[in-house]
Every structure is written in C-alpha cells, then in structure tokens.
Write a protein that holds these residues in place. Structure first.
Motif, PDB file in Angstrom:
ATOM      1  N   UNK A 162       0.853  -1.178   0.000  1.00 57.75           N
ATOM      2  CA  UNK A 162       0.000   0.000   0.000  1.00 57.75           C
ATOM      3  C   UNK A 162       0.892   1.232   0.000  1.00 57.75           C
ATOM      4  N   UNK A 163       0.818   1.998  -1.072  1.00 53.31           N
ATOM      5  CA  UNK A 163       1.586   3.228  -1.193  1.00 53.31           C
ATOM      6  C   UNK A 163       0.722   4.406  -0.772  1.00 53.31           C
ATOM      7  N   UNK A 164       1.228   5.191   0.155  1.00 49.31           N
ATOM      8  CA  UNK A 164       0.479   6.326   0.679  1.00 49.31           C
ATOM      9  C   UNK A 164       1.103   7.635   0.227  1.00 49.31           C
ATOM     10  N   UNK A 165       0.264   8.622   0.028  1.00 49.55           N
ATOM     11  CA  UNK A 165       0.748   9.951  -0.330  1.00 49.55           C
ATOM     12  C   UNK A 165      -0.263  10.992   0.144  1.00 49.55           C
ATOM     13  N   UNK A 166       0.182  12.240   0.230  1.00 47.37           N
ATOM     14  CA  UNK A 166      -0.725  13.330   0.569  1.00 47.37           C
ATOM     15  C   UNK A 166      -0.934  13.571   2.041  1.00 47.37           C
ATOM     16  N   UNK A 167      -0.263  12.792   2.889  1.00 47.46           N
ATOM     17  CA  UNK A 167      -0.321  13.032   4.328  1.00 47.46           C
ATOM     18  C   UNK A 167       0.999  12.527   4.923  1.00 47.46           C
ATOM     19  N   UNK A 168       1.233  12.873   6.177  1.00 44.54           N
ATOM     20  CA  UNK A 168       2.501  12.517   6.810  1.00 44.54           C
ATOM     21  C   UNK A 168       2.437  11.072   7.276  1.00 44.54           C
ATOM     22  N   UNK A 169       2.851  10.190   6.393  1.00 43.65           N
ATOM     23  CA  UNK A 169       2.743   8.744   6.632  1.00 43.65           C
ATOM     24  C   UNK A 169       3.471   8.327   7.904  1.00 43.65           C
ATOM     25  N   UNK A 170       4.661   8.852   8.118  1.00 46.92           N
ATOM     26  CA  UNK A 170       5.533   8.333   9.169  1.00 46.92           C
ATOM     27  C   UNK A 170       5.028   8.582  10.582  1.00 46.92           C
ATOM     28  N   UNK A 171       4.062   9.477  10.765  1.00 47.95           N
ATOM     29  CA  UNK A 171       3.563   9.744  12.103  1.00 47.95           C
ATOM     30  C   UNK A 171       2.240   9.041  12.370  1.00 47.95           C
ATOM     31  N   UNK A 172       1.768   8.295  11.390  1.00 46.40           N
ATOM     32  CA  UNK A 172       0.486   7.614  11.514  1.00 46.40           C
ATOM     33  C   UNK A 172       0.633   6.121  11.722  1.00 46.40           C
TER      34      UNK A 172
END
Length: 116
Positions: free
Chosen positions: A22-32
């Motif tokens: 699952x590739x994520x973009x548009x938000x701060x992935x590393x803090x979620x």
C-alpha cells in the motif's frame, strides 16, 4: 488530498502466499499508525492487522495470527501485508488506511481470492 493505493492481490490456492503493498501519499505517513482492513460482500469492513508509526508494535485479529505479518517502510511511505497459509475464508478486498481512525479517502483496495 491523501491517496492510498493497494496492490499485490490475486488468485491463490489454499495454503499459498501473497504480499500486499500500500503506497500512501498526501499526508505525513511516518507519524500515523497504519492498518490493513478487509471486506467481503454484505459484511462490515474488518480490521486485520495494525502497525505503529515506528513499526515497533503490531497487532492482529485472531483469525490471522501466526499467518499474516504487517510491516512498513517509512522511507517509501509504504505498508505491507505478508500473508501465508491462506485459507478460503481470507477471500476479500483488502484495504489499507490509518488507524485507529481511518481516513475518509479509502483506496480502491486489492482483491484476494483463495480458491482451488
């Protein structure tokens, strides 16, 4: 606007393995914290596995413990689900999202079908 793009699903025989991404973009992935969910027709979406923001803590629903492993790569904004010893009851559309509160912009999901 966030985006979640799941991939890696397919048709596999019982006992087989798949690795979902699952590739994520548009938000701060590393803090979620992130999670994998799955849904079959007529049923509620189910939380399958979760992972903390650092990757140091994971959790699984009882039905997949010992068979599935969730991991993440914060440098690549990607979360994975390694699925082994697959069973027909694992058949579903699999989605990733944040956890404990999923974002409203769900991805399209990836279909996993376990059948002989």
């Amino acid at each position: 606007q966030g985006q979640l793009v799941e991939s890696g699903g397919g048709l596999v025989q019982p006992g087989g393995s798949l690795r979902l991404s699952c590739a994520a973009s548009g938000f701060t992935f590393s803090i979620n914290a992130m999670a994998w969910y799955r849904q079959t027709p007529g049923k509620e979406r189910e939380l399958v596995a979760s992972i903390s923001s650092s990757g140091g803590s994971t959790g699984y629903t009882d039905s997949v413990k010992g068979r599935f492993a969730i991991s993440r790569d914060n440098a690549k904004n990607t979360v994975y689900l390694q699925m082994t010893s697959l069973k027909p009851e694992d058949t579903a559309v699999y989605y990733c999202n944040t956890q404990p509160v999923p974002r409203t912009d769900w991805g399209q999901g990836t279909q996993v079908t376990v059948s002989s």
